[in-house]
Design a protein around this motif. Structure first.
Motif, mmCIF file in Angstrom:
data_model
loop_
_atom_site.group_PDB
_atom_site.id
_atom_site.type_symbol
_atom_site.label_atom_id
_atom_site.label_comp_id
_atom_site.label_asym_id
_atom_site.label_seq_id
_atom_site.Cartn_x
_atom_site.Cartn_y
_atom_site.Cartn_z
ATOM 1 N N MET A 107 14.473 -8.640 -1.391
ATOM 2 C CA MET A 107 14.300 -9.679 -0.380
ATOM 3 C C MET A 107 13.455 -10.799 -0.957
ATOM 4 O O MET A 107 12.574 -10.564 -1.768
ATOM 5 C CB MET A 107 13.604 -9.013 0.813
ATOM 6 N N GLU A 108 13.753 -12.018 -0.541
ATOM 7 C CA GLU A 108 12.934 -13.123 -0.993
ATOM 8 C C GLU A 108 11.748 -13.308 -0.057
ATOM 9 O O GLU A 108 11.872 -13.116 1.140
ATOM 10 C CB GLU A 108 13.766 -14.408 -1.049
ATOM 11 N N MET A 109 10.611 -13.630 -0.624
ATOM 12 C CA MET A 109 9.411 -13.839 0.191
ATOM 13 C C MET A 109 9.016 -15.301 0.061
ATOM 14 O O MET A 109 8.794 -15.791 -1.035
ATOM 15 C CB MET A 109 8.287 -12.950 -0.347
ATOM 16 N N LEU A 121 15.193 -2.100 -0.891
ATOM 17 C CA LEU A 121 14.856 -3.445 -0.436
ATOM 18 C C LEU A 121 14.939 -4.457 -1.584
ATOM 19 O O LEU A 121 14.354 -4.246 -2.642
ATOM 20 C CB LEU A 121 13.431 -3.410 0.131
ATOM 21 N N SER A 151 -4.129 -4.269 1.996
ATOM 22 C CA SER A 151 -3.794 -2.871 2.288
ATOM 23 C C SER A 151 -4.442 -2.339 3.570
ATOM 24 O O SER A 151 -3.980 -1.343 4.125
ATOM 25 C CB SER A 151 -4.169 -1.985 1.107
ATOM 26 N N PRO A 207 0.816 -1.218 0.000
ATOM 27 C CA PRO A 207 0.000 0.000 0.000
ATOM 28 C C PRO A 207 0.855 1.275 0.000
ATOM 29 O O PRO A 207 2.021 1.231 0.391
ATOM 30 C CB PRO A 207 -0.791 -0.101 1.296
ATOM 31 N N PHE A 264 7.665 -6.187 4.126
ATOM 32 C CA PHE A 264 7.005 -5.738 2.889
ATOM 33 C C PHE A 264 6.020 -4.614 3.185
ATOM 34 O O PHE A 264 6.010 -3.571 2.529
ATOM 35 C CB PHE A 264 6.288 -6.945 2.271
ATOM 36 N N MET A 265 5.214 -4.805 4.221
ATOM 37 C CA MET A 265 4.190 -3.819 4.550
ATOM 38 C C MET A 265 4.798 -2.538 5.137
ATOM 39 O O MET A 265 4.241 -1.456 4.990
ATOM 40 C CB MET A 265 3.192 -4.403 5.560
ATOM 41 N N ASP A 286 7.913 -1.294 4.587
ATOM 42 C CA ASP A 286 9.043 -0.714 3.850
ATOM 43 C C ASP A 286 8.898 0.795 3.678
ATOM 44 O O ASP A 286 9.810 1.568 3.940
ATOM 45 C CB ASP A 286 9.174 -1.393 2.486
ATOM 46 N N LYS A 287 7.697 1.180 3.252
ATOM 47 C CA LYS A 287 7.451 2.606 3.008
ATOM 48 C C LYS A 287 7.681 3.435 4.285
ATOM 49 O O LYS A 287 8.349 4.463 4.276
ATOM 50 C CB LYS A 287 5.994 2.777 2.529
ATOM 51 N N ASP A 324 -1.419 -15.384 3.104
ATOM 52 C CA ASP A 324 -0.543 -14.457 2.404
ATOM 53 C C ASP A 324 -1.334 -13.212 1.973
ATOM 54 O O ASP A 324 -0.892 -12.082 2.156
ATOM 55 C CB ASP A 324 0.056 -15.175 1.192
ATOM 56 N N HIS A 325 -2.530 -13.446 1.403
ATOM 57 C CA HIS A 325 -3.359 -12.319 0.971
ATOM 58 C C HIS A 325 -3.765 -11.434 2.134
ATOM 59 O O HIS A 325 -3.716 -10.215 2.057
ATOM 60 C CB HIS A 325 -4.610 -12.845 0.253
ATOM 61 N N TYR A 354 -2.348 -4.255 7.858
ATOM 62 C CA TYR A 354 -1.874 -3.404 8.955
ATOM 63 C C TYR A 354 -2.608 -3.703 10.249
ATOM 64 O O TYR A 354 -2.028 -3.683 11.328
ATOM 65 C CB TYR A 354 -2.016 -1.926 8.586
ATOM 66 N N THR A 379 -0.957 -9.249 3.645
ATOM 67 C CA THR A 379 -0.417 -8.181 2.803
ATOM 68 C C THR A 379 -1.534 -7.270 2.282
ATOM 69 O O THR A 379 -1.298 -6.419 1.442
ATOM 70 C CB THR A 379 0.368 -8.767 1.615
ATOM 71 N N ASP A 396 9.478 -15.835 -5.250
ATOM 72 C CA ASP A 396 8.883 -14.517 -5.008
ATOM 73 C C ASP A 396 9.934 -13.562 -4.461
ATOM 74 O O ASP A 396 10.588 -13.861 -3.470
ATOM 75 C CB ASP A 396 7.755 -14.638 -3.977
#
Lengths: 76, 659
Positions: free
Chosen positions: B493-495, B491, B295, A46, B388-389, B391-392, B289-290, B299, B293, A59
């Motif tokens: 990175m492997e997920m 970043l 939006s 997001p 991943f979530m 990073d920003k 996984d969905h 969180y 991650t 991935d």
């Protein structure tokens, strides 16, 4: 040609150029992101966060800034 | 009795291919104790006796290449090329052959005896992938062993094959299966010839000529540096060839070389692997996984996980800690009845045992549940999702998303948090992350905040403290970014897919982490408890407290005795509260709330939270980043904590008019 960050989710493109610095480029190359590789975009985090892609069966998460430097052609 | 033969094995492979599971199966226990000499990378070593052989097994860090991208890569290749390796077991993930085989190709270049262990074959079957292992064996000309590590399948076969190879004089794999395209190959051959001309001069560099040739062509600064000392001419020739090739292909050399290797691997895969129809049904792992991650839910979930684990840790810790308190109280009169109220009993029971109970009841009961939760998050694959979530957000404080992992670990204990900063790729990222990690309120700080502030002032004040800490982390992150001149790393990175956490792995890891904690902290707490008791008896605390009075009493408005507590708190932060309780409840016999006013409790907790990384953290931070940086961090934090504590105290006095 479009950049990886602009690729829509679940679309694929073939990498043509990587405009990153030497270090990041080497890392990406070792992980299989070289010209000719097919990448599928899975999702992006997001608020313009990093992108998650499928490359060579695995991935990878790539920061948005770096994704902007990976250019490719859409697979129709 | 015949003497046992010794075989030295190195386990090598990408991260998360099940290497450590195989290592555990082989050696029984995870024995990642200590670091590689002079490096801050964990070294995992184990022994095993099988038939008439003694195996020494080293589990190398999970890496993707043998270049110089990370310190792990350099350590691995130097270890492999050293004298202590008879055989490499290259563990690869059968569901992800393409990327894994890239590393295999590099390993084969080291000209060492090798076995390919294809792991995760249960998942391979589930996904309807058919791997022709015989074909792989024929192409690479090395033994290929099917493995399902989680079920222990194939692990014995690995050993049997190793023995068989050992008895038949290890065969060194040849690299005939792969030649670069004509231009690159010609260039490499030319370099090999050059290198071979100087075998005498270059004999200390043990890498095979072909490996060396490829690496110096790839601008491998480490090996270039080594060769340059003996034969700078070779480097010049390599530079010429590189330039030619780059011009010819219109790409940089690493891209050319990697692309050619990947092309060859693609051919190999086409010959040996058949992919069945893709499953369309989403598995539980996909759904999770969905969700993680998503939006919004992503969180929400992250928030729930962090606060949920905090809540669980606190609840469990509180209950078990309460039992321990009762046990202590129950035995106090009994002990004094038996041994009498004398100096010895006081030092033993009120000092040492109070320290022991305080340490177990005040700390360990919080730390163990936290470690279990962290291990579950780690082993299931949740942490990369958090990275991943976040990073920003993490970019706002100058680092990329992976830094969230040390920060989360820091919530349990800053020590593993700081150690985890190794996952950051550059010195800049590592330092900023380590700095921020030392500001994260660890379980010990949590014990102080909960036991002092939440218990006596209310939960809301605990949350305010956490809010302050959060703001401080952002502030310092921003400042650190401003003062560092190096560019921020992005970043990569492997997920991995979610998987069911492995109970035995979790328990083992928790056990090892807790054990370390107990061995390091417990003796210290017990000794300090005794010292405190002795110093109290002889009234030795006074001079130190009087010396600190201007800060503690005048500036921070705390009781004079807290000066010494804050000094002890440097050793372990929870000691501030443990000692406060020992003094007030056990020695003075009054409730904490009678001993301190609410604002004093708040300021005291605030200072404890921020004032200095504890001694153990300081030591780890020094190991990871050096003294200079560690002292800088320490001074900044002490100064800032005292400043903020004073402001809160005087602000309160100002607002309430001195009440």
């Amino acid at each position: 040609m479009i950049t990886l960050d602009l690729l829509q989710n679940n679309r694929e493109f073939i990498v043509r150029r990587v405009h990153a610095g030497w270090r990041a480029k080497t890392r990406l190359a070792n992980l299989g992101i070289v010209p000719g590789t097919k990448i599928k975009k899975l999702r992006s985090a997001p608020l313009f966060g990093p992108v998650q892609v499928k490359v060579k069966g695995s991935d990878l998460v790539i920061g948005r800034g770096l994704a902007r430097k990976i250019l490719g052609e859409l697979v129709s | 009795m015949t003497e046992r033969k010794i075989i030295n094995i190195a386990l090598a492979g990408n991260a998360n291919v099940g290497k450590s599971v195989i290592f555990n199966q082989l050696t029984g226990m995870n024995q990642c104790i200590g670091n590689w000499p002079g490096k801050t990378v964990e070294k995992c070593e184990g022994k095993l006796t099988f038939l008439n052989y003694n195996f020494n097994i080293v589990d190398l860090p999970g890496i993707y290449s043998l270049s110089t991208y990370s310190i792990e890569e350099i350590i691995s290749r130097e270890f492999l090329i050293g004298e202590k390796v008879d055989l490499i077991v290259n563990v690869i993930d059968g569901t992800n052959l393409e990327r894994n085989l890239f590393f295999t190709v590099q390993l084969i270049g080291l000209n060492l005896p090798m076995i390919l262990a294809v792991n995760q074959l249960d998942l391979v079957r589930k996904r309807k992938i058919k791997i022709n292992l015989d074909k792989l064996e024929k192409i690479f000309k090395i033994p290929v062993i099917p493995v399902i590590a989680v079920h222990g399948r194939g692990v014995h076969e690995l050993l049997e094959k190793t023995i068989e190879m050992f008895e038949n004089e290890f065969q060194i794999p040849n690299e005939d299966f792969f030649k670069f395209g004509k231009e690159v190959e010609t260039g490499i051959q030319k370099l090999i010839d050059e290198i071979n001309n100087y075998t005498d001069e270059l004999k200390d560099i043990k890498y095979p000529s072909r490996f060396l040739a490829i690496k110096i062509l790839e601008k491998d600064d480490e090996l270039i540096g080594k060769i340059k000392r003996f034969k700078p001419e070779i480097i010049d020739i390599a530079a010429e060839i590189r330039e030619e090739l780059e011009e010819l292909h219109g790409e940089d050399i690493n891209t050319i070389i990697s692309a050619e290797i990947y092309n060859r691997i693609h051919e190999i895969i086409n010959q040996s692997v058949v992919y069945g129809e893709k499953q369309t049904k989403a598995t539980w792992a996909d759904k999770l996984d969905h969700l993680t991650t998503h939006s919004i839910f992503g969180y929400v979930l992250l928030f729930i996980i962090l606060f949920g684990s905090y809540w669980v840790v606190f609840t469990v810790g509180d209950i078990v800690g309460g039992w321990l308190d009762e046990i202590y109280e129950f035995f106090t009169p009994i002990v004094f009845n038996i041994f009498g109220d004398n100096i010895g009993t006081n030092i033993f029971w009120n000092g040492a045992m109070a320290g022991l109970f305080g340490g177990v009841g005040g700390v360990l009961v919080y730390v163990i549940p936290f470690f279990i939760i962290i291990e579950i998050l780690q082993d299931s694959g949740y942490l990369p999702r958090a990275a991943f979530m976040m990073d920003k957000f993490m970019h706002q404080v100058g680092v990329h998303g992976k830094a969230i992992i040390p920060l989360i670990l820091g919530l349990g204990c800053n020590v593993p948090g700081c150690t985890a900063c190794r996952i950051m790729e550059t010195e800049r990222e590592k330092k900023i992350t380590a700095f921020l990690t030392t500001l994260v309120p660890c379980a010990a700080v949590m014990a102080v905040i909960m036991g002092l502030v939440a218990k006596h002032l209310g939960f809301i004040y605990a949350i305010i403290l956490y809010g302050i800490d959060f703001a401080v982390i952002i502030l310092f992150g921003k400042l650190a970014t401003k003062f560092s001149h190096e560019p921020q790393t992005e970043l990569i990175m492997e997920m991995h897919e979610f998987r069911k956490p492995n109970t035995s792995v979790i328990l083992k890891q928790t056990w090892f982490r807790s054990k370390e904690f107990v061995y390091k902290a417990m003796p210290l707490i017990i000794i300090i408890g005794m010292l405190m008791e002795i110093m109290l008896m002889f009234n030795l605390l006074e001079p130190i407290n009087i010396f600190l009075q201007p800060i503690t009493v005048l500036w921070l408005g705390l009781p004079v005795i807290t000066g010494i507590f804050l000094i002890y708190g440097i050793l372990r932060k929870e000691l501030t509260l443990v000692l406060l309780e020992i003094l007030a409840v056990d020695i003075l016999g009054i409730a904490l709330s009678e001993f301190m006013t609410p604002i004093q409790m708040f300021v005291f907790a605030l200072i404890t939270m921020l004032y200095i990384p504890c001694a153990a953290t300081i030591i780890v931070l020094r190991n990871e980043t050096g003294w200079k940086f560690t002292l800088k961090v320490t001074f900044i934090e002490v100064g800032f904590a005292l400043l903020l504590g004073g402001i809160v105290n005087w602000g309160y006095i100002f607002i309430t008019g001195g009440g």
